[in-house]
Design a protein around this motif. Structure first.
Motif, PDB file in Angstrom:
ATOM      1  N   ILE A 191       0.835  -1.147   0.033  1.00 40.20           N
ATOM      2  CA  ILE A 191       0.022   0.102  -0.222  1.00 40.20           C
ATOM      3  C   ILE A 191       0.801   1.216  -0.189  1.00 40.20           C
ATOM      4  N   TYR A 192       1.969   1.117   0.675  1.00 37.64           N
ATOM      5  CA  TYR A 192       2.908   2.260   0.855  1.00 37.64           C
ATOM      6  C   TYR A 192       3.437   2.621  -0.718  1.00 37.64           C
TER       7      TYR A 192
ATOM      8  N   ASP B  76       0.061   6.700   4.701  1.00 39.61           N
ATOM      9  CA  ASP B  76       0.489   5.556   5.743  1.00 39.61           C
ATOM     10  C   ASP B  76      -0.624   4.675   6.117  1.00 39.61           C
ATOM     11  N   PRO B  77      -0.486   3.444   5.634  1.00 40.84           N
ATOM     12  CA  PRO B  77      -1.741   2.656   6.166  1.00 40.84           C
ATOM     13  C   PRO B  77      -1.927   1.824   7.308  1.00 40.84           C
TER      14      PRO B  77
ATOM     15  N   GLY C 173      -1.946  -3.708   6.692  1.00 39.72           N
ATOM     16  CA  GLY C 173      -2.443  -2.500   6.895  1.00 39.72           C
ATOM     17  C   GLY C 173      -3.777  -2.417   7.580  1.00 39.72           C
ATOM     18  N   SER C 174      -4.265  -1.329   8.064  1.00 37.72           N
ATOM     19  CA  SER C 174      -5.549  -1.116   8.664  1.00 37.72           C
ATOM     20  C   SER C 174      -6.682  -1.102   7.905  1.00 37.72           C
ATOM     21  N   PHE C 175      -6.441  -1.301   6.451  1.00 44.14           N
ATOM     22  CA  PHE C 175      -7.537  -1.425   5.577  1.00 44.14           C
ATOM     23  C   PHE C 175      -7.187  -2.057   4.390  1.00 44.14           C
TER      24      PHE C 175
ATOM     25  N   ARG D 173     -12.360   8.408   9.507  1.00 43.93           N
ATOM     26  CA  ARG D 173     -11.032   8.933   9.478  1.00 43.93           C
ATOM     27  C   ARG D 173     -10.289   8.788   8.169  1.00 43.93           C
ATOM     28  N   LEU D 174     -10.574   7.709   7.439  1.00 41.40           N
ATOM     29  CA  LEU D 174      -9.912   7.270   5.952  1.00 41.40           C
ATOM     30  C   LEU D 174     -10.663   8.209   5.076  1.00 41.40           C
ATOM     31  N   LYS D 175     -11.901   8.438   5.192  1.00 41.76           N
ATOM     32  CA  LYS D 175     -12.660   9.252   4.103  1.00 41.76           C
ATOM     33  C   LYS D 175     -12.358  10.783   4.317  1.00 41.76           C
TER      34      LYS D 175
END
Length: 363
Positions: A26-27, A35-36, A45-47, A67-69
């Protein structure tokens, strides 16, 4: 974002999409700009992110959706799929595989699940090549890491414990904005016994080795430096000269090889050329670095050496170790990312190439 690169890749695998969940991938996808992570020590990652031909889906727990959005993916036209924070995301991911057909994924738990196939070496080979922006960042991480070691050196003294040195150095590197996946401080007789080691409560006497792996925005470098309190004994000079010569051959061989397997075979021969002994199966010298620390080792993989790729090599001879991170540039030459101006150096000549190697710092 590298959406087009990903789409070309999964189309070459006759797939309809790609699902990533590993931090390093993802990075890479976002060139280090996202930062995932939530857990800094997790490879996951968190998603999850699912890339299709016409859209991108973020699959995440309900607790981090907003938070992601609102903070992470502002400006991106992504769709979102949520699952309960206490739930297992795998059933949802399995349904996506059924819905969209064949999907390539970096998640080992989905390999073998209907609709999913694992990413292969051709993906990671493509991932080795870094953009100019990423190379600039990697240069900064490399130079900053070595300069911090140099600036810290006046604080070193006999009687300090290895772990005390690690704690202060880690704090200084963190203060400079670098994450530190690994610091290994090793001294005196432990250096001869262990080529790689964690720090202990042992007090330093005369001979000190500090090995670092640092990173920023997912990009990593590695290096090792030696220090000696007093006049360096002749026997240490001899073994360090040989380790530096081996590294110089390794760098030269990388510049003049087509694959990493070829480099591996050449460095084994270099031991014989230099009159040294080492069984081939004992060789561990590292390999490619970048968003994945040494994802391809100099071993038996038929991975091509390509421009704009970085390599973290460390090679041992008795109590000496020569380790740095270098870049293969577009013009085919090498650039040492972790070799600055301040540390003492020696010059090793390999055919028509002069290779600068860091030397032991006398304190």
């Amino acid at each position: 974002m590298r959406l087009n690169t990903v789409r070309k890749y999964y189309q070459s695998r006759n797939a309809n999409g790609a699902l990533f969940g590993k931090v390093s991938n993802i990075y890479w996808l976002f060139e280090g700009n996202i930062d995932p992570r939530m857990d800094l020590f997790s490879d996951r990652g968190s998603f999850f992110i699912l890339i299709l031909s016409d859209r991108v889906l973020i699959i995440c727990p309900t607790t981090i959706y907003r938070r992601l959005k609102e903070e992470v993916f502002t400006g991106f036209d992504f769709e979102y799929l949520e699952y309960p924070w206490y739930g297992d995301p795998l059933p949802l991911l399995e349904k996506l595989g059924h819905k969209f057909g064949t999907i390539v994924t970096d998640l080992p738990e989905l390999r073998g699940v209907k609709g999913y196939i694992g990413v292969d070496d051709s993906f990671y080979s493509e991932k080795m090549v870094l953009s100019e922006r990423e190379l600039t960042r990697l240069r900064a991480v490399g130079k900053l890491s070595e300069s911090m070691l140099y600036e810290f050196s006046p604080e070193l003294s006999p009687g300090l414990t290895e772990i005390e040195i690690e704690k202060v150095l880690r704090a200084l590197l963190n203060e400079m904005g670098l994450e530190v996946p690994f610091i290994g401080v090793c001294s005196d007789e432990r250096i001869t016994s262990y080529s790689q080691s964690h720090s202990t409560e042992k007090r330093v006497k005369r001979y000190l080795r500090i090995s670092l792996t640092t990173q920023k925005q997912g990009l990593r470098v590695s290096l090792t430096r030696f220090f000696y309190f007093g006049t360096i004994p002749s026997e240490l000079i001899t073994v360090h000269e040989k380790a530096c010569a081996l590294y110089a051959h390794l760098a030269f061989d990388t510049l003049n090889s087509e694959t990493m397997e070829e480099v591996y075979n050449k460095i084994h021969r270099a031991y014989s050329v230099l009159g040294l002994k080492r069984e081939k199966q004992e060789l561990y010298v590292g390999g490619h670095t970048g968003y994945v620390d040494r994802s391809f080792l100099v071993y038996t993989r038929n991975v091509k050496i390509r421009p704009c790729t970085a390599y973290a090599y460390g090679i041992d001879y008795e109590s000496a170790r020569s380790e740095d991170t270098f870049l293969i540039k577009n013009d085919g030459n090498a650039e040492f990312l972790t070799l600055g101006e301040d540390f003492p150096k020696i010059v090793v000549k390999v055919e028509n190439l002069k290779v600068f190697r860091p030397w032991i710092m006398e304190l």
